[in-house]
Design a protein around this motif. Structure first.
Motif, mmCIF file in Angstrom:
data_model
loop_
_atom_site.group_PDB
_atom_site.id
_atom_site.type_symbol
_atom_site.label_atom_id
_atom_site.label_comp_id
_atom_site.label_asym_id
_atom_site.label_seq_id
_atom_site.Cartn_x
_atom_site.Cartn_y
_atom_site.Cartn_z
ATOM 1 N N VAL A 1 0.355 6.802 -7.209
ATOM 2 C CA VAL A 1 -0.844 6.505 -7.988
ATOM 3 C C VAL A 1 -1.993 7.402 -7.527
ATOM 4 O O VAL A 1 -2.235 7.562 -6.332
ATOM 5 C CB VAL A 1 -1.239 5.021 -7.828
ATOM 6 N N SER A 2 -2.682 7.982 -8.482
ATOM 7 C CA SER A 2 -3.876 8.769 -8.173
ATOM 8 C C SER A 2 -5.092 8.034 -8.723
ATOM 9 O O SER A 2 -4.980 7.239 -9.651
ATOM 10 C CB SER A 2 -3.780 10.167 -8.786
ATOM 11 N N GLY A 3 -6.231 8.288 -8.156
ATOM 12 C CA GLY A 3 -7.424 7.578 -8.593
ATOM 13 C C GLY A 3 -7.500 6.199 -7.963
ATOM 14 O O GLY A 3 -6.725 5.839 -7.073
ATOM 15 N N THR A 4 -8.438 5.414 -8.444
ATOM 16 C CA THR A 4 -8.669 4.078 -7.881
ATOM 17 C C THR A 4 -7.466 3.173 -8.116
ATOM 18 O O THR A 4 -6.886 3.149 -9.203
ATOM 19 C CB THR A 4 -9.926 3.450 -8.505
ATOM 20 N N ILE A 5 -7.113 2.421 -7.094
ATOM 21 C CA ILE A 5 -5.961 1.511 -7.162
ATOM 22 C C ILE A 5 -6.444 0.147 -7.629
ATOM 23 O O ILE A 5 -7.352 -0.447 -7.037
ATOM 24 C CB ILE A 5 -5.277 1.412 -5.787
ATOM 25 N N GLY A 6 -5.830 -0.359 -8.712
ATOM 26 C CA GLY A 6 -6.235 -1.634 -9.284
ATOM 27 C C GLY A 6 -5.193 -2.713 -9.101
ATOM 28 O O GLY A 6 -4.109 -2.477 -8.553
ATOM 29 N N ASP A 7 -5.507 -3.908 -9.598
ATOM 30 C CA ASP A 7 -4.586 -5.028 -9.406
ATOM 31 C C ASP A 7 -3.286 -4.854 -10.185
ATOM 32 O O ASP A 7 -2.247 -5.383 -9.790
ATOM 33 C CB ASP A 7 -5.257 -6.355 -9.755
ATOM 34 N N ALA B 1 0.831 -1.205 0.000
ATOM 35 C CA ALA B 1 0.000 0.000 0.000
ATOM 36 C C ALA B 1 0.867 1.258 0.000
ATOM 37 O O ALA B 1 0.586 2.228 -0.718
ATOM 38 C CB ALA B 1 -0.926 -0.006 1.216
ATOM 39 N N HIS B 2 1.941 1.242 0.795
ATOM 40 C CA HIS B 2 2.841 2.401 0.846
ATOM 41 C C HIS B 2 3.530 2.609 -0.503
ATOM 42 O O HIS B 2 3.678 3.750 -0.968
ATOM 43 C CB HIS B 2 3.878 2.182 1.947
ATOM 44 N N GLU B 3 3.937 1.514 -1.118
ATOM 45 C CA GLU B 3 4.610 1.609 -2.416
ATOM 46 C C GLU B 3 3.687 2.246 -3.452
ATOM 47 O O GLU B 3 4.100 3.097 -4.245
ATOM 48 C CB GLU B 3 5.036 0.209 -2.870
ATOM 49 N N ILE B 4 2.423 1.833 -3.436
ATOM 50 C CA ILE B 4 1.463 2.319 -4.432
ATOM 51 C C ILE B 4 1.092 3.777 -4.182
ATOM 52 O O ILE B 4 1.123 4.610 -5.090
ATOM 53 C CB ILE B 4 0.194 1.439 -4.415
ATOM 54 N N THR B 5 0.728 4.081 -2.945
ATOM 55 C CA THR B 5 0.163 5.403 -2.658
ATOM 56 C C THR B 5 1.223 6.480 -2.501
ATOM 57 O O THR B 5 0.972 7.650 -2.808
ATOM 58 C CB THR B 5 -0.686 5.358 -1.374
ATOM 59 N N TYR B 6 2.408 6.100 -2.039
ATOM 60 C CA TYR B 6 3.434 7.112 -1.763
ATOM 61 C C TYR B 6 4.557 7.087 -2.797
ATOM 62 O O TYR B 6 4.798 8.081 -3.481
ATOM 63 C CB TYR B 6 4.005 6.900 -0.362
#
Length: 511
Positions: free
Chosen positions: A250-256, A241-246
Protein backbone atom coordinates in the motif's frame (compact mmCIF):
# COMPACT_ATOMS: atom_id res chain seq x y z
CA UNK A 1 10.18 -1.08 18.85
CA UNK A 2 8.65 0.29 22.04
CA UNK A 3 10.80 0.81 25.15
CA UNK A 4 10.31 -1.91 27.81
CA UNK A 5 9.59 0.31 30.81
CA UNK A 6 6.02 1.40 29.88
CA UNK A 7 4.99 -2.19 29.15
CA UNK A 8 6.44 -3.61 32.35
CA UNK A 9 7.09 -0.88 34.91
CA UNK A 10 7.19 -3.30 37.87
CA UNK A 11 10.17 -5.26 36.52
CA UNK A 12 12.77 -2.57 37.09
CA UNK A 13 11.50 -1.91 40.61
CA UNK A 14 11.77 -5.61 41.53
CA UNK A 15 15.28 -5.80 40.08
CA UNK A 16 16.33 -2.74 42.08
CA UNK A 17 15.03 -4.54 45.20
CA UNK A 18 17.15 -7.62 44.33
CA UNK A 19 14.10 -9.84 43.90
CA UNK A 20 13.68 -13.14 42.09
CA UNK A 21 10.45 -13.17 40.08
CA UNK A 22 8.56 -14.69 37.17
CA UNK A 23 7.74 -12.87 33.95
CA UNK A 24 5.36 -14.73 31.69
CA UNK A 25 3.61 -13.88 28.44
CA UNK A 26 2.09 -15.68 25.46
CA UNK A 27 4.37 -16.42 22.54
CA UNK A 28 5.03 -13.72 19.97
CA UNK A 29 4.42 -10.84 22.35
CA UNK A 30 7.88 -9.31 22.09
CA UNK A 31 9.03 -10.84 25.37
CA UNK A 32 12.52 -11.90 24.22
CA UNK A 33 13.21 -8.58 22.51
CA UNK A 34 12.03 -6.70 25.58
CA UNK A 35 14.28 -8.76 27.87
CA UNK A 36 17.34 -8.08 25.75
CA UNK A 37 16.55 -4.38 25.62
CA UNK A 38 15.99 -4.18 29.37
CA UNK A 39 19.24 -6.07 30.02
CA UNK A 40 21.14 -3.67 27.76
CA UNK A 41 19.61 -0.63 29.47
CA UNK A 42 20.44 -1.92 32.95
CA UNK A 43 24.02 -2.74 31.97
CA UNK A 44 24.53 0.64 30.31
CA UNK A 45 23.69 2.39 33.58
CA UNK A 46 26.94 1.09 35.07
CA UNK A 47 25.92 -0.66 38.30
CA UNK A 48 24.53 -3.93 36.92
CA UNK A 49 25.70 -6.65 34.54
CA UNK A 50 22.38 -7.91 33.17
CA UNK A 51 22.25 -10.79 30.74
CA UNK A 52 19.38 -12.54 28.98
CA UNK A 53 19.91 -16.06 27.65
CA UNK A 54 17.70 -18.85 26.35
CA UNK A 55 16.99 -22.14 28.13
CA UNK A 56 15.17 -23.60 25.13
CA UNK A 57 17.83 -26.07 23.96
CA UNK A 58 18.14 -27.53 27.46
CA UNK A 59 14.59 -28.81 27.12
CA UNK A 60 15.71 -31.34 24.52
CA UNK A 61 17.56 -33.47 27.10
CA UNK A 62 14.59 -34.06 29.38
CA UNK A 63 15.58 -35.38 32.82
CA UNK A 64 19.33 -35.54 32.08
CA UNK A 65 20.34 -32.93 34.67
CA UNK A 66 24.03 -32.89 33.78
CA UNK A 67 23.31 -32.34 30.10
CA UNK A 68 20.80 -29.60 30.93
CA UNK A 69 23.37 -27.80 33.10
CA UNK A 70 25.98 -28.01 30.36
CA UNK A 71 23.63 -26.62 27.72
CA UNK A 72 22.48 -23.77 29.97
CA UNK A 73 26.05 -22.73 30.75
CA UNK A 74 26.95 -22.84 27.05
CA UNK A 75 23.93 -20.70 26.25
CA UNK A 76 24.87 -18.23 28.99
CA UNK A 77 28.46 -18.14 27.72
CA UNK A 78 27.32 -17.47 24.14
CA UNK A 79 25.09 -14.60 25.25
CA UNK A 80 27.95 -13.09 27.28
CA UNK A 81 30.42 -13.41 24.39
CA UNK A 82 27.98 -11.62 22.09
CA UNK A 83 27.27 -8.85 24.59
CA UNK A 84 30.32 -6.75 23.77
CA UNK A 85 31.12 -6.40 27.46
CA UNK A 86 34.63 -5.63 28.73
CA UNK A 87 36.63 -8.59 30.02
CA UNK A 88 36.07 -7.85 33.71
CA UNK A 89 32.29 -8.32 33.36
CA UNK A 90 32.44 -11.64 31.53
CA UNK A 91 31.98 -14.99 33.28
CA UNK A 92 35.06 -17.22 33.82
CA UNK A 93 36.31 -19.15 30.82
CA UNK A 94 36.25 -22.08 31.19
CA UNK A 95 33.58 -22.59 33.79
CA UNK A 96 34.87 -24.23 37.00
CA UNK A 97 34.38 -27.98 37.20
CA UNK A 98 31.85 -29.15 39.78
CA UNK A 99 29.75 -32.25 40.36
CA UNK A 100 26.57 -32.79 38.37
CA UNK A 101 23.51 -31.23 40.04
CA UNK A 102 25.64 -28.35 41.39
CA UNK A 103 27.40 -27.13 38.22
CA UNK A 104 24.95 -24.40 37.32
CA UNK A 105 24.77 -22.74 40.73
CA UNK A 106 28.52 -23.00 41.36
CA UNK A 107 29.26 -21.49 37.95
CA UNK A 108 27.00 -18.52 38.68
CA UNK A 109 28.71 -18.05 42.04
CA UNK A 110 32.16 -18.12 40.42
CA UNK A 111 31.06 -15.45 37.96
CA UNK A 112 29.56 -13.22 40.65
CA UNK A 113 32.69 -13.52 42.81
CA UNK A 114 34.82 -11.93 40.07
CA UNK A 115 32.33 -9.51 38.52
CA UNK A 116 32.63 -5.94 39.89
CA UNK A 117 28.91 -5.35 39.35
CA UNK A 118 25.66 -6.86 40.58
CA UNK A 119 24.69 -9.69 38.25
CA UNK A 120 21.10 -9.90 37.00
CA UNK A 121 19.96 -12.87 34.93
CA UNK A 122 16.96 -13.28 32.65
CA UNK A 123 16.36 -17.00 31.99
CA UNK A 124 14.27 -16.86 28.82
CA UNK A 125 12.14 -19.88 27.83
CA UNK A 126 12.64 -21.35 31.30
CA UNK A 127 9.55 -23.50 30.84
CA UNK A 128 11.35 -25.46 28.12
CA UNK A 129 13.09 -27.32 30.96
CA UNK A 130 11.41 -30.56 31.91
CA UNK A 131 10.84 -32.72 34.95
CA UNK A 132 13.76 -33.21 37.30
CA UNK A 133 15.99 -30.92 35.24
CA UNK A 134 13.67 -28.00 35.93
CA UNK A 135 13.38 -28.87 39.62
CA UNK A 136 17.16 -29.16 39.98
CA UNK A 137 17.98 -25.87 38.24
CA UNK A 138 15.40 -24.00 40.27
CA UNK A 139 16.65 -25.70 43.44
CA UNK A 140 20.17 -24.46 42.72
CA UNK A 141 18.82 -20.95 42.22
CA UNK A 142 16.92 -21.21 45.49
CA UNK A 143 19.99 -22.41 47.38
CA UNK A 144 22.12 -19.56 46.06
CA UNK A 145 19.38 -17.04 46.78
CA UNK A 146 18.99 -18.22 50.37
CA UNK A 147 22.67 -18.01 51.35
CA UNK A 148 23.40 -14.84 49.39
CA UNK A 149 22.62 -12.62 52.44
CA UNK A 150 25.48 -14.39 54.27
CA UNK A 151 27.98 -13.11 51.72
CA UNK A 152 27.75 -15.92 49.18
CA UNK A 153 28.34 -14.45 45.71
CA UNK A 154 25.26 -15.05 43.58
CA UNK A 155 23.05 -13.10 41.14
CA UNK A 156 21.19 -10.37 42.98
CA UNK A 157 18.10 -10.75 40.82
CA UNK A 158 16.90 -13.63 38.65
CA UNK A 159 13.92 -13.39 36.33
CA UNK A 160 12.32 -16.63 35.15
CA UNK A 161 10.78 -15.83 31.78
CA UNK A 162 8.43 -18.10 29.88
CA UNK A 163 5.02 -18.83 28.50
CA UNK A 164 3.49 -20.07 31.73
CA UNK A 165 2.92 -18.77 35.20
CA UNK A 166 4.68 -20.25 38.21
CA UNK A 167 1.81 -22.62 38.99
CA UNK A 168 2.29 -24.35 35.66
CA UNK A 169 5.98 -24.85 36.37
CA UNK A 170 4.76 -27.02 39.22
CA UNK A 171 2.47 -28.93 36.88
CA UNK A 172 5.16 -29.21 34.21
CA UNK A 173 7.64 -30.73 36.63
CA UNK A 174 5.17 -33.13 38.16
CA UNK A 175 4.11 -31.15 41.23
CA UNK A 176 0.79 -30.16 42.69
CA UNK A 177 0.05 -26.59 41.54
CA UNK A 178 -1.68 -25.81 44.81
CA UNK A 179 1.13 -26.76 47.18
CA UNK A 180 4.32 -24.88 48.03
CA UNK A 181 6.31 -26.72 50.67
CA UNK A 182 9.14 -25.09 52.67
CA UNK A 183 11.71 -26.94 50.55
CA UNK A 184 10.03 -26.19 47.23
CA UNK A 185 12.32 -24.64 44.59
CA UNK A 186 9.41 -22.36 43.79
CA UNK A 187 9.06 -20.63 47.16
CA UNK A 188 11.58 -17.79 46.68
CA UNK A 189 9.65 -15.99 43.95
CA UNK A 190 8.64 -12.49 45.02
CA UNK A 191 6.11 -11.89 42.26
CA UNK A 192 4.70 -13.15 38.98
CA UNK A 193 4.34 -10.53 36.26
CA UNK A 194 2.53 -10.87 32.96
CA UNK A 195 3.73 -8.88 29.98
CA UNK A 196 0.64 -7.06 28.81
CA UNK A 197 -0.59 -6.32 25.32
CA UNK A 198 -0.18 -2.94 23.66
CA UNK A 199 -2.55 -0.14 24.53
CA UNK A 200 -4.15 1.89 21.75
CA UNK A 201 -1.67 4.70 22.45
CA UNK A 202 1.27 2.30 22.24
CA UNK A 203 0.06 1.03 18.86
CA UNK A 204 -0.13 4.63 17.65
CA UNK A 205 3.39 5.25 18.97
CA UNK A 206 4.70 2.10 17.29
CA UNK A 207 3.11 2.94 13.95
CA UNK A 208 4.38 6.50 14.21
CA UNK A 209 7.90 5.08 14.14
CA UNK A 210 7.07 3.76 10.65
CA UNK A 211 5.75 7.20 9.70
CA UNK A 212 8.90 8.92 10.94
CA UNK A 213 11.07 6.48 8.99
CA UNK A 214 9.12 6.43 5.71
CA UNK A 215 6.69 9.33 5.69
CA UNK A 216 3.73 6.95 5.27
CA UNK A 217 0.96 7.66 7.75
CA UNK A 218 -1.56 5.42 9.46
CA UNK A 219 -4.92 7.17 9.65
CA UNK A 220 -6.45 7.31 13.13
CA UNK A 221 -9.28 5.10 11.88
CA UNK A 222 -6.72 2.48 10.86
CA UNK A 223 -4.99 2.53 14.24
CA UNK A 224 -8.35 2.29 16.01
CA UNK A 225 -9.36 -0.66 13.84
CA UNK A 226 -6.06 -2.43 14.53
CA UNK A 227 -6.62 -2.08 18.25
CA UNK A 228 -10.22 -3.25 17.92
CA UNK A 229 -9.22 -6.36 15.96
CA UNK A 230 -6.11 -7.28 17.97
CA UNK A 231 -6.81 -5.85 21.44
CA UNK A 232 -3.12 -4.96 21.34
CA UNK A 233 -1.72 -8.48 20.83
CA UNK A 234 1.85 -7.56 19.77
CA UNK A 235 2.37 -10.16 17.06
CA UNK A 236 -0.95 -9.29 15.41
CA UNK A 237 -0.24 -5.55 15.65
CA UNK A 238 3.09 -5.98 13.88
CA UNK A 239 1.81 -8.59 11.43
CA UNK A 240 -1.03 -6.35 10.22
CA UNK A 241 1.38 -3.47 9.64
CA UNK A 242 3.81 -5.76 7.80
CA UNK A 243 1.01 -7.18 5.67
CA UNK A 244 -0.16 -3.71 4.66
CA UNK A 245 3.17 -1.98 4.08
CA UNK A 246 5.19 -4.86 2.63
CA UNK A 247 3.04 -7.68 1.28
CA UNK A 248 0.11 -5.57 0.06
CA UNK A 249 2.42 -2.76 -0.98
CA UNK A 250 0.00 0.00 0.00
CA UNK A 251 1.24 3.47 -0.87
CA UNK A 252 -0.10 6.67 0.61
CA UNK A 253 -2.06 6.94 3.83
CA UNK A 254 -3.14 3.63 5.36
CA UNK A 255 -6.85 3.46 6.17
CA UNK A 256 -9.17 1.10 7.99
CA UNK A 257 -10.11 -0.69 4.74
CA UNK A 258 -6.46 -1.69 4.32
CA UNK A 259 -6.51 -3.07 7.86
CA UNK A 260 -9.63 -5.10 7.04
CA UNK A 261 -8.00 -6.56 3.94
CA UNK A 262 -4.82 -7.35 5.85
CA UNK A 263 -6.81 -9.14 8.54
CA UNK A 264 -8.46 -11.39 5.95
CA UNK A 265 -5.12 -12.15 4.32
CA UNK A 266 -3.54 -13.04 7.66
CA UNK A 267 -6.37 -15.36 8.61
CA UNK A 268 -6.42 -17.07 5.22
CA UNK A 269 -2.65 -17.54 5.27
CA UNK A 270 -2.84 -19.06 8.77
CA UNK A 271 0.56 -17.70 9.74
CA UNK A 272 2.73 -19.77 12.08
CA UNK A 273 1.64 -17.80 15.13
CA UNK A 274 -2.04 -18.48 14.45
CA UNK A 275 -1.39 -22.12 13.60
CA UNK A 276 0.52 -22.65 16.85
CA UNK A 277 -2.50 -21.40 18.79
CA UNK A 278 -5.16 -23.39 16.98
CA UNK A 279 -3.04 -26.52 17.26
CA UNK A 280 -3.82 -26.43 20.97
CA UNK A 281 -7.59 -26.36 20.56
CA UNK A 282 -7.97 -30.09 21.09
CA UNK A 283 -5.76 -30.29 24.16
CA UNK A 284 -8.21 -31.46 26.86
CA UNK A 285 -7.49 -28.59 29.25
CA UNK A 286 -7.83 -26.03 26.44
CA UNK A 287 -11.06 -27.58 25.19
CA UNK A 288 -12.56 -27.51 28.70
CA UNK A 289 -12.21 -23.73 28.66
CA UNK A 290 -12.84 -22.82 25.01
CA UNK A 291 -15.87 -25.05 24.36
CA UNK A 292 -18.22 -23.34 26.85
CA UNK A 293 -17.07 -19.94 25.60
CA UNK A 294 -18.06 -20.84 22.03
CA UNK A 295 -21.27 -22.49 23.24
CA UNK A 296 -22.12 -19.48 25.43
CA UNK A 297 -22.50 -21.67 28.50
CA UNK A 298 -20.80 -21.14 31.85
CA UNK A 299 -17.26 -22.32 32.47
CA UNK A 300 -17.61 -24.58 35.50
CA UNK A 301 -15.40 -23.12 38.22
CA UNK A 302 -13.56 -25.51 40.51
CA UNK A 303 -9.91 -26.01 41.48
CA UNK A 304 -9.10 -28.06 38.38
CA UNK A 305 -10.80 -25.75 35.90
CA UNK A 306 -9.21 -22.71 37.57
CA UNK A 307 -5.81 -24.09 36.62
CA UNK A 308 -7.03 -24.79 33.09
CA UNK A 309 -8.35 -21.23 32.75
CA UNK A 310 -5.02 -19.83 33.97
CA UNK A 311 -3.17 -22.06 31.50
CA UNK A 312 -5.32 -20.99 28.53
CA UNK A 313 -4.98 -17.37 29.65
CA UNK A 314 -1.19 -17.74 29.72
CA UNK A 315 -1.31 -19.16 26.21
CA UNK A 316 -2.93 -15.90 25.16
CA UNK A 317 -6.13 -17.51 23.86
CA UNK A 318 -8.42 -15.77 26.34
CA UNK A 319 -8.57 -12.58 28.33
CA UNK A 320 -9.95 -12.44 31.81
CA UNK A 321 -10.10 -15.41 34.16
CA UNK A 322 -13.33 -14.74 36.07
CA UNK A 323 -15.46 -14.18 32.95
CA UNK A 324 -13.18 -15.51 30.22
CA UNK A 325 -13.63 -14.54 26.58
CA UNK A 326 -11.53 -15.08 23.47
CA UNK A 327 -8.59 -12.69 23.55
CA UNK A 328 -9.43 -10.65 20.45
CA UNK A 329 -11.70 -10.64 17.37
CA UNK A 330 -9.03 -12.14 15.11
CA UNK A 331 -8.53 -15.14 17.39
CA UNK A 332 -12.30 -15.37 17.75
CA UNK A 333 -12.69 -15.67 14.00
CA UNK A 334 -9.74 -18.01 13.51
CA UNK A 335 -10.98 -20.45 16.16
CA UNK A 336 -14.43 -20.80 14.60
CA UNK A 337 -13.01 -21.08 11.10
CA UNK A 338 -10.68 -23.87 12.17
CA UNK A 339 -13.37 -25.71 14.11
CA UNK A 340 -15.73 -25.36 11.15
CA UNK A 341 -13.38 -26.75 8.49
CA UNK A 342 -15.21 -30.08 8.28
CA UNK A 343 -18.56 -28.38 7.73
CA UNK A 344 -17.22 -26.02 5.09
CA UNK A 345 -16.01 -28.96 3.05
CA UNK A 346 -19.57 -30.31 2.99
CA UNK A 347 -21.11 -27.12 1.56
CA UNK A 348 -21.68 -27.49 -2.18
CA UNK A 349 -23.74 -24.37 -2.91
CA UNK A 350 -22.27 -21.72 -5.21
CA UNK A 351 -21.59 -18.49 -3.26
CA UNK A 352 -22.27 -16.37 -6.36
CA UNK A 353 -25.82 -17.70 -6.59
CA UNK A 354 -26.72 -15.75 -3.44
CA UNK A 355 -25.91 -12.37 -4.96
CA UNK A 356 -29.04 -10.49 -6.04
CA UNK A 357 -29.22 -8.50 -9.31
CA UNK A 358 -28.72 -5.24 -7.40
CA UNK A 359 -25.52 -6.61 -5.82
CA UNK A 360 -26.99 -7.24 -2.37
CA UNK A 361 -26.69 -10.57 -0.55
CA UNK A 362 -29.77 -12.82 -0.41
CA UNK A 363 -29.78 -13.83 3.27
CA UNK A 364 -33.33 -15.30 3.28
CA UNK A 365 -32.36 -17.71 0.51
CA UNK A 366 -29.15 -18.62 2.33
CA UNK A 367 -31.16 -19.54 5.43
CA UNK A 368 -33.49 -21.69 3.32
CA UNK A 369 -30.44 -23.46 1.89
CA UNK A 370 -29.12 -23.95 5.41
CA UNK A 371 -32.34 -25.70 6.43
CA UNK A 372 -31.85 -28.18 3.58
CA UNK A 373 -28.20 -28.64 4.56
CA UNK A 374 -29.08 -29.07 8.25
CA UNK A 375 -31.70 -31.71 7.57
CA UNK A 376 -29.26 -33.69 5.45
CA UNK A 377 -25.99 -33.30 7.35
CA UNK A 378 -26.72 -31.82 10.79
CA UNK A 379 -27.03 -35.02 12.80
CA UNK A 380 -23.81 -36.52 11.44
CA UNK A 381 -21.83 -33.28 11.76
CA UNK A 382 -22.90 -32.85 15.39
CA UNK A 383 -21.73 -36.37 16.19
CA UNK A 384 -18.39 -35.77 14.46
CA UNK A 385 -17.74 -32.38 16.05
CA UNK A 386 -15.13 -32.58 18.80
CA UNK A 387 -16.58 -29.47 20.45
CA UNK A 388 -19.90 -31.24 20.90
CA UNK A 389 -21.58 -28.62 23.10
CA UNK A 390 -20.82 -25.87 20.57
CA UNK A 391 -21.50 -27.96 17.46
CA UNK A 392 -24.60 -26.06 16.30
CA UNK A 393 -22.91 -22.68 16.44
CA UNK A 394 -19.80 -24.01 14.72
CA UNK A 395 -21.79 -25.61 11.90
CA UNK A 396 -23.96 -22.59 11.07
CA UNK A 397 -21.08 -20.10 11.18
CA UNK A 398 -19.03 -22.41 8.95
CA UNK A 399 -21.92 -22.60 6.48
CA UNK A 400 -22.24 -18.81 6.51
CA UNK A 401 -18.52 -18.32 6.12
CA UNK A 402 -18.33 -20.61 3.12
CA UNK A 403 -21.00 -18.63 1.28
CA UNK A 404 -20.34 -15.08 2.51
CA UNK A 405 -16.57 -14.88 2.61
CA UNK A 406 -16.10 -14.64 -1.16
CA UNK A 407 -17.45 -11.11 -1.29
CA UNK A 408 -18.33 -10.09 2.25
CA UNK A 409 -17.34 -10.34 5.88
CA UNK A 410 -18.59 -12.36 8.81
CA UNK A 411 -18.17 -10.96 12.32
CA UNK A 412 -18.78 -13.26 15.28
CA UNK A 413 -19.23 -12.40 18.95
CA UNK A 414 -19.42 -14.99 21.70
CA UNK A 415 -18.53 -15.32 25.36
CA UNK A 416 -19.06 -17.71 28.25
CA UNK A 417 -22.37 -17.42 30.07
CA UNK A 418 -24.18 -15.40 27.39
CA UNK A 419 -26.10 -18.43 26.03
CA UNK A 420 -25.86 -16.99 22.53
CA UNK A 421 -23.57 -16.30 19.61
CA UNK A 422 -24.00 -13.09 17.61
CA UNK A 423 -23.24 -12.97 13.90
CA UNK A 424 -23.05 -9.93 11.64
CA UNK A 425 -22.89 -10.34 7.87
CA UNK A 426 -21.32 -7.33 6.14
CA UNK A 427 -21.70 -7.27 2.38
CA UNK A 428 -20.28 -4.38 0.30
CA UNK A 429 -22.13 -3.49 -2.88
CA UNK A 430 -22.57 -0.58 -5.29
CA UNK A 431 -25.70 1.56 -5.12
CA UNK A 432 -27.64 2.86 -8.11
CA UNK A 433 -25.67 6.11 -8.12
CA UNK A 434 -22.32 4.31 -7.99
CA UNK A 435 -21.84 4.86 -4.27
CA UNK A 436 -20.16 2.07 -2.29
CA UNK A 437 -22.59 0.80 0.34
CA UNK A 438 -22.49 -1.86 3.07
CA UNK A 439 -25.38 -4.25 3.64
CA UNK A 440 -25.53 -5.50 7.24
CA UNK A 441 -27.53 -8.49 8.45
CA UNK A 442 -27.59 -9.49 12.12
CA UNK A 443 -28.29 -12.94 13.54
CA UNK A 444 -28.57 -14.32 17.05
CA UNK A 445 -27.86 -18.04 17.59
CA UNK A 446 -29.23 -19.92 20.60
CA UNK A 447 -29.49 -23.58 21.60
CA UNK A 448 -32.34 -25.26 23.47
CA UNK A 449 -31.06 -28.19 25.50
CA UNK A 450 -32.82 -30.90 27.49
CA UNK A 451 -34.73 -29.57 30.48
CA UNK A 452 -34.48 -25.94 29.40
CA UNK A 453 -37.41 -23.63 28.82
CA UNK A 454 -38.17 -22.12 25.43
CA UNK A 455 -35.31 -19.66 24.73
CA UNK A 456 -37.34 -17.59 22.26
CA UNK A 457 -38.35 -14.77 24.67
CA UNK A 458 -34.78 -14.34 25.93
CA UNK A 459 -33.49 -14.62 22.37
CA UNK A 460 -35.80 -11.88 21.11
CA UNK A 461 -34.69 -9.58 23.93
CA UNK A 462 -31.02 -10.33 23.27
CA UNK A 463 -31.49 -9.82 19.53
CA UNK A 464 -33.19 -6.51 20.30
CA UNK A 465 -30.15 -5.31 22.24
CA UNK A 466 -27.81 -6.49 19.50
CA UNK A 467 -29.83 -4.64 16.85
CA UNK A 468 -29.85 -1.53 19.05
CA UNK A 469 -26.08 -1.61 19.19
CA UNK A 470 -25.85 -2.03 15.42
CA UNK A 471 -28.66 0.49 14.73
CA UNK A 472 -30.49 -2.08 12.58
CA UNK A 473 -34.25 -2.40 12.26
CA UNK A 474 -34.53 -6.17 11.82
CA UNK A 475 -32.61 -9.40 12.24
CA UNK A 476 -32.82 -13.18 12.55
CA UNK A 477 -33.06 -15.38 15.63
CA UNK A 478 -31.92 -18.98 15.05
CA UNK A 479 -32.81 -21.57 17.68
CA UNK A 480 -31.27 -25.04 17.57
CA UNK A 481 -33.37 -27.70 19.30
CA UNK A 482 -31.13 -30.33 20.90
CA UNK A 483 -33.74 -31.86 23.19
CA UNK A 484 -34.41 -35.60 22.89
CA UNK A 485 -38.05 -34.76 22.08
CA UNK A 486 -37.10 -32.41 19.21
CA UNK A 487 -38.91 -33.05 15.90
CA UNK A 488 -37.39 -35.57 13.47
CA UNK A 489 -34.51 -34.15 11.45
CA UNK A 490 -36.47 -34.11 8.20
CA UNK A 491 -39.14 -31.92 9.81
CA UNK A 492 -36.87 -29.28 11.28
CA UNK A 493 -36.49 -25.81 9.85
CA UNK A 494 -39.60 -23.72 10.41
CA UNK A 495 -39.65 -19.97 9.76
CA UNK A 496 -41.95 -17.52 11.50
CA UNK A 497 -42.17 -13.81 12.13
CA UNK A 498 -41.96 -12.42 15.66
CA UNK A 499 -41.95 -9.08 17.42
CA UNK A 500 -39.13 -8.09 19.76
CA UNK A 501 -39.80 -6.26 23.05
CA UNK A 502 -39.08 -2.93 21.32
CA UNK A 503 -41.47 -3.69 18.46
CA UNK A 504 -39.05 -4.81 15.74
CA UNK A 505 -40.29 -7.40 13.26
CA UNK A 506 -37.73 -10.21 13.04
CA UNK A 507 -37.45 -13.70 11.58
CA UNK A 508 -37.23 -16.74 13.86
CA UNK A 509 -35.78 -19.96 12.47
CA UNK A 510 -36.15 -23.13 14.57
CA UNK A 511 -33.98 -26.06 13.48
Amino acid sequence: MLPPAPRLPEARALIEMDRYFVLHAPRQTGKTTMLRTLASELTAEGDIAALSFSCERAGTVGDDIGAAETILLKSLRRAADLSGWPEELLPPNPWPQNPVRTQFGEALSAWCSRCPRRVVLFLDEIDALQGTSMVNILSQLRDGHNIRPDGYPFPTSVVLCGLRDLRDYKVGSGGDPGRYSPISPFNIIADSLRLGDFTADQIAELYDQHTQATGQEFAKEAVDRVFELTQGQPWLVNALAHEITYKMGVSGTIGDSHVEDAKERLIRARATHLDSLVARLHEPRVKRVIEPIVAGTLVAMDAAIDDDVSYVHDLGLIRGTRDPEIANPIYREVLLRVLGDRTERQVRADPHSFVLPDGRFDLPRLLEEFVVFWREHGEVLIQQEGYHEAACQIILTAFLHRLVNGGGYLDREYAAGTKRLDVLVRWPYTGTDGERLMQREAMELKVRRAGEHDPTPDGLAQLDRYLDRLTLSTGVLVIFDRRPEAPPWKERGGFEQATTPSGRQVTVLCV
